[in-house]
Design an enzyme around this catalytic site. Sequence first.
Site, PDB file in Angstrom:
ATOM      1  N   ASP A  10       0.822  -1.207   0.000  1.00  0.00           N
ATOM      2  CA  ASP A  10       0.000   0.000   0.000  1.00  0.00           C
ATOM      3  C   ASP A  10       0.862   1.266   0.000  1.00  0.00           C
ATOM      4  OD1 ASP A  10      -2.256   1.522   0.084  1.00  0.00           O
ATOM      5  OD2 ASP A  10      -2.712   1.151   2.191  1.00  0.00           O
TER       6      ASP A  10
ATOM      7  N   GLU B  36      -2.969  -0.341  -8.602  1.00  0.00           N
ATOM      8  CA  GLU B  36      -3.831   0.786  -8.240  1.00  0.00           C
ATOM      9  C   GLU B  36      -3.029   2.078  -8.315  1.00  0.00           C
ATOM     10  OE1 GLU B  36      -6.820   0.740  -5.174  1.00  0.00           O
ATOM     11  OE2 GLU B  36      -5.897   2.455  -4.194  1.00  0.00           O
TER      12      GLU B  36
END
Length: 523
Positions: free
Chosen positions: A197, A307
Site C-alpha cells: 500500500d 492501483e
Amino acid sequence: MKLQKTDAEAWLAAAKARGLLVRIAEFEAGGAVDETITQAADLVYPLSVQKAGEDVLAMLKTGSGPALGVVGANRNGFKGMKISVHGTGLLCCPLNHRNAEIMREALPYTAPSSLQGMDVTIGVGDRLGIATGGHIQLFKLLNEKTLKKKVSWAPVFAQQSVREITLTDRTYEDVLDSATWAVFQEAFVRPWGADGDHLKTPEWVRKALKIGFTMITADVSDYIHDEYGVQDDAAVIAAYEEKLDPEQRARLENRYLAFCLELDTGEEIRIARPDLARIVLIYQDALDFAHQLYQVGKKMDKPFDFELSIDETETPTLPQAHAFIAEEAIKRGIKLFSVAPRFVGEFQKGIDYIGDKKEFDSTFRTHAAIARHYGYKVSVHSGSDKFTVFPAIGRHTNLTFHLKTAGTNWLQALLTVARTEPSFFRDLYDSALKVFPKARQYYHITPNLDNLPQLGSLTDDGLPVVFDNVDVRQVLHVTYGELLKEPTFREAFFRIMDEHMSEYRQSLVEHIGRHLKTLGLMK
Ligand code: ZN
C-alpha cells in the site's frame, strides 16, 4: 516467540495420550474433520487440518504459541524440529518466513492472488498481525444467502504502507506471512489479496512483488504538482507555455480540446484549454512516474493488480483530471485495477466522513462512472467508519469498488482492552495523550484536544463509551507506533489480546460487518 522443544514435546505427549496424532495422520482432505480433532481444540486449530500431498498439516497450540505440525514424510520440505514420544513422530515447525513460503506452495489458498475481475474488493489490512482471524470470521459469513446482490468479492488481508510497517517495526515478509498463517489456521479457501500500500519507489514495488504481494498501490503524490490547482488561469497558461514545447502542447491540445467523454450517468466531460493546461501541469510527472512503477511490476512477470493512488493531495480530483489520467494511463499501456481519487470533504482515519454529503454524493457518482467507463474500480482510501457515505459508494458503483480500511482493527483492539482490562486501558489512554504530539506528525488529522474526557470520572463499565468520541478515536488511532515502541507496553498489550482473542474477533465481525452492511453488500 521462539518455539521451545519442551513445548513441542509436551504437545506431542498430550496429543498421543488422546489419540489425536493418529487421527490427524489418518485425516483425509475433503472429508469432515472428525470429532477427535474437533474436541481437541485446546491442542490444535481444528479447521487447519489439511492434506498437502502425502503430508497432513495442522496448526498446533503449544506453550510457546502456535506452530505448524507436519505428520508424514514431509515431502514439502518444512523446516522444524523432529520430536518423538514412544515411537510416535512429529515435525514441529516455527511460523517463520521460510516455512510460510513453503506453505504458500504446499496449500495454494494460503497464498494471495491477483483479484482481477472481482466486483468488490476490500482491504482490511492487519496492522498488528493479529486481526486476520477476525476478518476471516466475518468474510466467512458472506455467502449467497447473506449477499444483498450477486457480486464477486474478495478480501485483501495483507495491506500495509511503508509508514505503517516502520511505525510498528514490522517487515513486508511478516505482514504477508501473518496473513498466510491466519488463512491456514482458519481454512479460508477463497481468493484473497495482498496490497503493497502507498508504495512510492521502484525498489519497494520490486520488493513487495518479490515477497509475494499481489497488488501494488502506486502512490505518486510526490510527483503531483498541487500548487497549480490554486493559481489563476493566466498564471497557469504562462507556466504551461513555458514548460511544454509547442509540439507537446499541440499533441495534447489536438487530443483533449476536442475530447468529449459521455458517461452512462448522462454527464459529458469536456476539457477547456485553461483546465487542460492546469491538469497537465499537475499530473503529467505523476503519470510518467506511475508508468515507471508499473513497468517495474511488469518486469517481475507475475500477475498483479495495479492501483493508481492520487488521493493524498490538497485539493479534490476534478472529473476532467480523472478522465485525463485514465486516458493517459491507458496510452502509456498501464492496466489499471483501480484508481483512488481525492474526493471532496475529509476522509480522516477511523472516523466518519466530514463534509457536505450532497456534494460527495454527486461528485462520487461522476468518479464512479468514469472508472466504470474505463473498466477499473474506483478506490476509497481511509475507508473505515465512513458510515454516512457508504450507501452512496455502494449505490453509485453498482457494487463494484475497492475499499481500504486499515487502522480500525487497532481501534477495535483498544476497545477490547477497554472492555476486558479497564485498568490497563486507563494507563494506555494516559500514555496515548502523552505521545500524541509526536505521533500526529505522520497523519493528517484534526482532533479537538479540549474535547478529550478525563477517564478518572468514568466507571470501568463506562470506558467503552469513549470510543464514540471522534477526538478520542483520532488520538488513539495514530498513537499505535509510539505506544508499541515501549517494550513493557507491547508485551502486556499482546498478552491481553491473546487472552481475549475471541472477544476481539467478535468485535471485528460486528464493526467491519457494519461496514459491509452499510455499503449494501451484506444483508
Ligand atoms: Zn490513500
